[in-house]
Write an enzyme that holds these catalytic residues in place. Structure first.
Site, PDB file in Angstrom:
ATOM      1  N   HIS A  99       0.858  -1.186   0.000  1.00  0.00           N
ATOM      2  CA  HIS A  99       0.000   0.000   0.000  1.00  0.00           C
ATOM      3  C   HIS A  99       0.899   1.243   0.000  1.00  0.00           C
ATOM      4  CE1 HIS A  99      -2.358  -3.037   2.296  1.00  0.00           C
ATOM      5  NE2 HIS A  99      -3.433  -2.455   1.824  1.00  0.00           N
ATOM      6  N   ASP A 102       2.270   1.958   3.438  1.00  0.00           N
ATOM      7  CA  ASP A 102       3.320   1.048   3.895  1.00  0.00           C
ATOM      8  C   ASP A 102       4.695   1.568   3.526  1.00  0.00           C
ATOM      9  OD1 ASP A 102       1.215  -0.731   4.474  1.00  0.00           O
ATOM     10  OD2 ASP A 102       1.368  -1.660   2.495  1.00  0.00           O
ATOM     11  N   GLU A 230     -10.858  -6.978  -3.670  1.00  0.00           N
ATOM     12  CA  GLU A 230     -10.669  -8.015  -2.649  1.00  0.00           C
ATOM     13  C   GLU A 230     -11.908  -8.105  -1.768  1.00  0.00           C
ATOM     14  OE1 GLU A 230      -7.664  -8.889   1.067  1.00  0.00           O
ATOM     15  OE2 GLU A 230      -6.822  -8.218  -0.844  1.00  0.00           O
ATOM     16  N   ASP A 307      -4.968 -13.455  10.166  1.00  0.00           N
ATOM     17  CA  ASP A 307      -3.868 -13.300   9.199  1.00  0.00           C
ATOM     18  C   ASP A 307      -2.618 -14.088   9.590  1.00  0.00           C
ATOM     19  OD1 ASP A 307      -5.198 -11.629   7.400  1.00  0.00           O
ATOM     20  OD2 ASP A 307      -4.724  -9.838   8.550  1.00  0.00           O
ATOM     21  N   ASP A 337      -0.467 -12.451   2.626  1.00  0.00           N
ATOM     22  CA  ASP A 337      -1.100 -11.436   3.477  1.00  0.00           C
ATOM     23  C   ASP A 337      -1.187 -12.024   4.877  1.00  0.00           C
ATOM     24  OD1 ASP A 337      -2.452  -9.357   4.547  1.00  0.00           O
ATOM     25  OD2 ASP A 337      -4.234  -9.540   3.306  1.00  0.00           O
TER      26      ASP A 337
END
Length: 433
Positions: A99, A102, A230, A307, A337
């Site tokens: 992203h 990030d 997503e 996650d 992820d």
């Protein structure tokens, strides 16, 4: 170079009998399955956000990790990129994903954030030129900052919609510049917490128009990759408009985008929607919108999106079998992820989490490929539907209901149930696993 991974050597394939934990026991990138190298089948990617941006917090506690790049500065962002490419080199992964938030520090204004992104994109481009890893996909974080608390494209404030449009434009530009093969939209807050303050019809219309604008701009700049949505049913929103694959497909059809947009399917999100991972992949393939996956798992006792790295190859084999049935990836890949647990503090933990995940996927792919190549499951499936290959059965689909009903009476049709043979097929599946 950084000192973070200084004692860790590149991971090599040593085979299933190896006792070296810093080795691949099952992932052999050069092993050929179904005429393609394992690396080309799996197309692994490391997620920038969980591996390098997440600080170890959870709903009940803050940061547990201490990383040298956590300073919210351009120097910290470049150090983060240095460490990231060191990990990519250690693992030998061909791709990564990020992203905007990030990779670059948040600026005081949009213009400053954009300048920061452009600077770090140049830095990442130089990294790509001298390293193996390339960009699988880029995306925009439009859920963390407080401006997104009521959504991005679905926000009741038109200025937030405009800010979202500007953000996605800058991230699409960045993805194109880095040669990214996909662009992903994850609407983390594109949903609602209560209908008492929500105009659902208006918000859905705005989300559709926003996606049309994104697709139009991608064409305008010559982006040849896939645009991906997503799906996720909830968390943090009570209900999100991209609930699951079937919901996304209905949304795409409604706005004339079913030929333009595909899906990036996450294991954890599929489970939260009440589905299996393989169900969501098979649904996307049947609808012609399968694009890519986020590989992880949930803790089934926790009931939320934890996650975690995958560690059950039998579970993942079902997913990879459906990917093989769909023809495999085109622009997509297997993006981790996934994040280490907040108590897993060391650089070794981050490396070994990926090693274990890659080995799990390799075992899963190998089992799925062997069964797909041998063909017993497809033969059993075809035999079950063989009646539909007869001309009379095909013709029936074009006939009106009353004609079919009359044929039942005239021919005294009285079908007898046939076994679905589920247990036999499960035993067959377990033989390959």
């Amino acid at each position: 170079m950084t000192d973070f991974f200084k004692s860790i050597q590149p991971i090599k394939y040593e085979g299933p009998e190896s006792t070296n934990e810093f080795s691949f026991r099952h992932y052999d990138p050069d092993e050929v399955l179904l005429g393609k190298r394992m690396e080309e089948h799996l197309r692994f990617a490391v997620a920038y956000w969980h591996s390098f941006a997440w600080q170890g917090g959870d709903p009940f506690g803050g940061q547990t990790f201490e990383r040298p790049w956590y300073a919210d500065t351009m120097e910290g962002a470049k150090l983060k990129a240095d460490a990231a490419f060191e990990l990519f080199d250690i693992l030998g992964t061909p791709f990564y994903a990020f992203h905007d938030l990030d990779a670059r520090p948040e600026g005081a204004t949009f213009a400053e954030s954009k300048r920061n992104l452009e600077e770090i994109v140049d830095y990442l481009g130089n990294k790509q030129a001298s390293h193996k890893a390339k960009l699988l996909w880029g995306t925009a974080n439009m859920f963390t900052h407080r401006r997104w608390m009521s959504g991005a494209a679905t926000n009741p404030d038109p200025e937030v919609y405009a800010y979202a449009a500007a953000t996605v434009k800058s991230c699409l530009d960045a993805t194109l510049k880095l040669g990214g093969q996909n662009y992903v939209l994850w609407g983390g807050r594109e949903g609602y917490e209560t209908l008492l303050n929500t105009d659902l019809k208006r918000e859905r219309a705005h989300a559709g128009r926003f996606l049309q604008q994104v697709v139009d701009y991608a064409h305008k700049i010559g982006f040849k990759g896939s645009i991906l949505i997503e799906p996720k049913p909830q968390e943090p929103s009570k209900h999100q408009y991209d609930y699951d694959v079937a919901t996304v497909y209905g949304f795409l059809k409604d706005f004339g985008l079913e030929k333009e947009v595909k899906v990036n399917i996450e294991q954890g999100h599929a489970i939260l929607a009440g589905h299996s991972f393989e169900h969501e992949i098979a649904t996307a393939a049947a609808l012609g919108i399968f694009g890519s996956i986020d590989m992880n798992r949930n803790d089934y006792q926790s009931g939320w999106d934890t996650d975690q790295f995958p560690n059950n190859h039998a579970e993942k084999a079902l997913a990879f079998y459906e990917i093989l049935r769909a023809g495999g990836y085109t622009t997509g890949g297997t993006n981790f992820d996934a994040k280490v647990r907040r108590q897993s503090l060391d650089a070794e933990d981050l490396v070994l989490a990926h090693v274990g995940g890659m080995d799990t996927c390799a075992r899963a792919l190998r089992a799925a490929a062997y069964m797909f190549e041998d063909g017993p499951l497809e033969a059993a499936r075809n035999a079950r539907y063989a009646g539909w290959d007869r001309e009379g059965a095909k013709a029936m689909l074009a006939q009106p209901l009353e004609v079919i009903a009359q044929a039942v009476e005239d021919n005294n049709i009285n079908p007898k149930p046939r076994s679905g043979r589920q247990e036999r097929l499960e035993n067959l599946w377990n033989h390959y696993i």
